[in-house]
Enzyme design. Structure first.
Site, mmCIF file in Angstrom:
data_model
loop_
_atom_site.group_PDB
_atom_site.id
_atom_site.type_symbol
_atom_site.label_atom_id
_atom_site.label_comp_id
_atom_site.label_asym_id
_atom_site.label_seq_id
_atom_site.Cartn_x
_atom_site.Cartn_y
_atom_site.Cartn_z
ATOM 1 N N ARG A 73 1.067 -1.147 0.095
ATOM 2 C CA ARG A 73 -0.166 -0.137 -0.019
ATOM 3 C C ARG A 73 0.958 1.247 -0.050
ATOM 4 O O ARG A 73 1.839 1.564 0.961
ATOM 5 C CB ARG A 73 -0.943 -0.196 1.251
ATOM 6 C CG ARG A 73 -1.663 1.215 1.331
ATOM 7 C CD ARG A 73 -2.852 1.270 0.366
ATOM 8 N NE ARG A 73 -3.703 2.483 0.687
ATOM 9 C CZ ARG A 73 -3.196 3.840 0.117
ATOM 10 N NH1 ARG A 73 -2.234 3.810 -0.771
ATOM 11 N NH2 ARG A 73 -4.044 4.753 0.495
ATOM 12 N N HIS A 76 1.934 7.345 1.436
ATOM 13 C CA HIS A 76 0.839 8.281 1.549
ATOM 14 C C HIS A 76 0.629 8.865 2.967
ATOM 15 O O HIS A 76 1.387 8.361 3.944
ATOM 16 C CB HIS A 76 -0.410 7.442 1.259
ATOM 17 C CG HIS A 76 -0.916 6.444 2.305
ATOM 18 N ND1 HIS A 76 -0.386 5.201 2.050
ATOM 19 C CD2 HIS A 76 -1.956 6.606 3.222
ATOM 20 C CE1 HIS A 76 -1.102 4.494 2.919
ATOM 21 N NE2 HIS A 76 -1.959 5.025 3.650
ATOM 22 N N HIS A 78 -2.413 10.927 5.593
ATOM 23 C CA HIS A 78 -4.037 11.099 5.624
ATOM 24 C C HIS A 78 -4.061 12.741 6.432
ATOM 25 O O HIS A 78 -3.659 12.856 7.285
ATOM 26 C CB HIS A 78 -4.808 10.282 6.511
ATOM 27 C CG HIS A 78 -4.463 8.687 5.946
ATOM 28 N ND1 HIS A 78 -5.046 8.301 4.927
ATOM 29 C CD2 HIS A 78 -3.561 7.745 6.733
ATOM 30 C CE1 HIS A 78 -4.601 6.837 4.796
ATOM 31 N NE2 HIS A 78 -3.953 6.829 5.878
ATOM 32 N N GLU A 83 -4.493 6.865 12.061
ATOM 33 C CA GLU A 83 -4.874 5.407 11.413
ATOM 34 C C GLU A 83 -4.341 4.453 12.451
ATOM 35 O O GLU A 83 -3.175 4.618 12.969
ATOM 36 C CB GLU A 83 -4.075 5.341 10.099
ATOM 37 C CG GLU A 83 -4.067 3.935 9.724
ATOM 38 C CD GLU A 83 -3.296 3.462 8.450
ATOM 39 O OE1 GLU A 83 -3.408 4.664 7.387
ATOM 40 O OE2 GLU A 83 -2.602 2.531 7.966
ATOM 41 N N HIS A 122 3.280 7.155 5.673
ATOM 42 C CA HIS A 122 3.604 5.880 6.077
ATOM 43 C C HIS A 122 3.227 5.088 4.591
ATOM 44 O O HIS A 122 2.780 5.313 3.470
ATOM 45 C CB HIS A 122 2.705 5.201 7.020
ATOM 46 C CG HIS A 122 1.314 5.854 7.023
ATOM 47 N ND1 HIS A 122 0.641 6.785 7.053
ATOM 48 C CD2 HIS A 122 0.152 4.757 6.495
ATOM 49 C CE1 HIS A 122 -0.515 6.655 6.895
ATOM 50 N NE2 HIS A 122 -1.056 5.570 6.640
ATOM 51 N N GLU A 145 -10.726 6.061 2.759
ATOM 52 C CA GLU A 145 -9.044 5.560 2.663
ATOM 53 C C GLU A 145 -8.569 6.015 1.084
ATOM 54 O O GLU A 145 -7.714 5.837 0.550
ATOM 55 C CB GLU A 145 -9.176 4.095 2.763
ATOM 56 C CG GLU A 145 -7.995 3.299 2.365
ATOM 57 C CD GLU A 145 -6.762 3.560 2.734
ATOM 58 O OE1 GLU A 145 -6.579 4.474 3.676
ATOM 59 O OE2 GLU A 145 -5.620 2.986 2.553
HETATM 60 MN MN MN Z 1 -2.906 5.111 5.598
#
Ligand code: MN
Ligand code: MN
Length: 373
Positions: A73, A76, A78, A83, A122, A145
């Protein structure tokens, strides 16, 4: 009945009615998360429950994410939520950088949790040759998300000239970079050693990792047990308290409420009946199976009962770093029997056999030993 618009209009928090919670009936508070499709790439997926899928869940959003071996993943952050995650299966390696120059690379196994404060950058990589599956909790129900700030998206939209100057590279370095967000990045199974470009990292003051199920449960009862961690034992987790609740068949997490937090539930295994009391005669029951989620608004009364034939396990997230709860057995035990007799129109003696302390988890027949530790 309270008169609408009068000074005694209690249901209105800060005098602003929440249309969803001020109706005659309580709205559904359940969503079948694992039955939804979400975002899929091969055997990797992200399924989310935000206010869009579960309108009542304004304070907390959740995601079920599975990554195949070699999938990451992508890097990125937020902008609007912290999270918190619980690993169900497989192994995960995270990278995180904080705003103070600290950074950490951690590896996680089933039962471990991470917490990334809002805005910390992260990535999440599946480790090894088996897929990984984890549940993410965000302290904002409006957070999606699929609306995160991703590194490929940013670099794909900045000019090569700007990037060349930023990184001290020829502009041609950026030829062929993705033009759009990657989201899931396919690669090789990560090497055993994770060596960052800079060499040794400067570790942050507080770690982003906690091994929840590697600890002893914080409370053990005849028909269940609970692991719970907030900012007290996991200091970076200032806005989330995480709980794993095990209930044996018939076991009941008793009637209670949380004065300071909303609650988000995900069924890891088993079948549960969850009741919700919303004042003014409003009461609703949902039945949850494996992979379903539920949401309890702050201050609303609720209970959780294992109605299946095997042991059940629920993941619970509260949007506070400091756990608070008032359990009904303890409330009853703390007032004189005469007060209860008057309330319910029964003799005092009826209440003298009620529990003298918090039950927390009640046995199937309500009788016998409740607390072990
Ligand atoms: Mn995340
Ligand atoms: Mn609760």
């Amino acid at each position: 009945m309270w008169q609408t618009g009068s000074v005694t209009d209690f249901p209105f928090k800060n005098n602003v009615p929440d249309p969803l919670l001020s109706g005659k009936e309580l709205p559904t508070f359940k969503f079948a998360l694992e039955q939804s499709r979400g975002k899929v790439m091969g055997g990797s997926f992200g399924k989310e429950a935000t206010v869009e899928q579960l309108p009542i869940s304004k304070g907390i959003a959740g995601v079920s994410m599975r990554l195949e071996p070699g999938v990451t993943r992508e890097l990125h952050w937020h902008a609007t939520a912290a999270e918190w995650a619980f690993v169900l299966e497989g192994r995960v390696r995270t990278t995180v950088v904080d705003p103070f120059g600290g950074s950490e690379i951690n590896e996680f196994e089933p039962g471990d949790i991470w917490y990334f404060p809002r805005g910390h950058a992260h990535s999440l990589a599946c480790l090894g040759d088996k897929p990984c599956h984890f549940i993410l909790i965000f302290d904002n129900g409006y957070f999606s998300e699929f609306g995160t700030f991703s590194i490929t998206d940013w670099l794909g939209h900045a000019s090569k000239k700007l990037l060349a100057k930023n990184f001290g590279q020829p502009a041609s370095t950026f030829d062929g970079f993705p033009a759009e967000e990657a989201y899931f990045v396919r690669g090789q199974v990560p090497p055993q050693d994770a060596n960052p470009i800079q060499g040794a990292l400067s570790l942050p003051p507080e770690t982003h990792k906690f091994r929840l199920l590697a600890q002893e449960p914080h409370s053990i009862h005849k028909f269940g047990r609970e692991w719970r961690v907030g900012a007290n034992r996991f200091p970076i987790s200032q806005t989330i308290t995480g709980v794993i609740l095990d209930l044996d068949p018939g076991g009941l997490r008793e009637l209670h409420w949380h004065p300071n937090a909303d609650e988000w539930q995900y069924v890891i295994d088993g079948e549960f009946s969850v009741t919700l009391f919303g004042s003014h005669g409003r009461y609703r029951i949902e039945t949850l199976a494996k992979g379903d989620v539920a949401y309890i608004p702050q201050g609303y009364g609720h209970s959780i009962e294992n109605i299946g034939s095997k042991a059940g396990r629920m993941l619970i997230g509260l949007n506070t770093g400091t756990y608070q709860a008032i359990d009904l057995s303890q409330w009853i035990a703390s007032v004189p029997a005469s007060v209860l007799a008057d309330h319910f129109g029964k003799p005092q003696v009826v209440f003298e056999t009620f529990p003298k302390e918090r039950a927390f988890i009640s046995p199937p027949d309500g009788q016998g030993q409740r607390n072990i530790k």
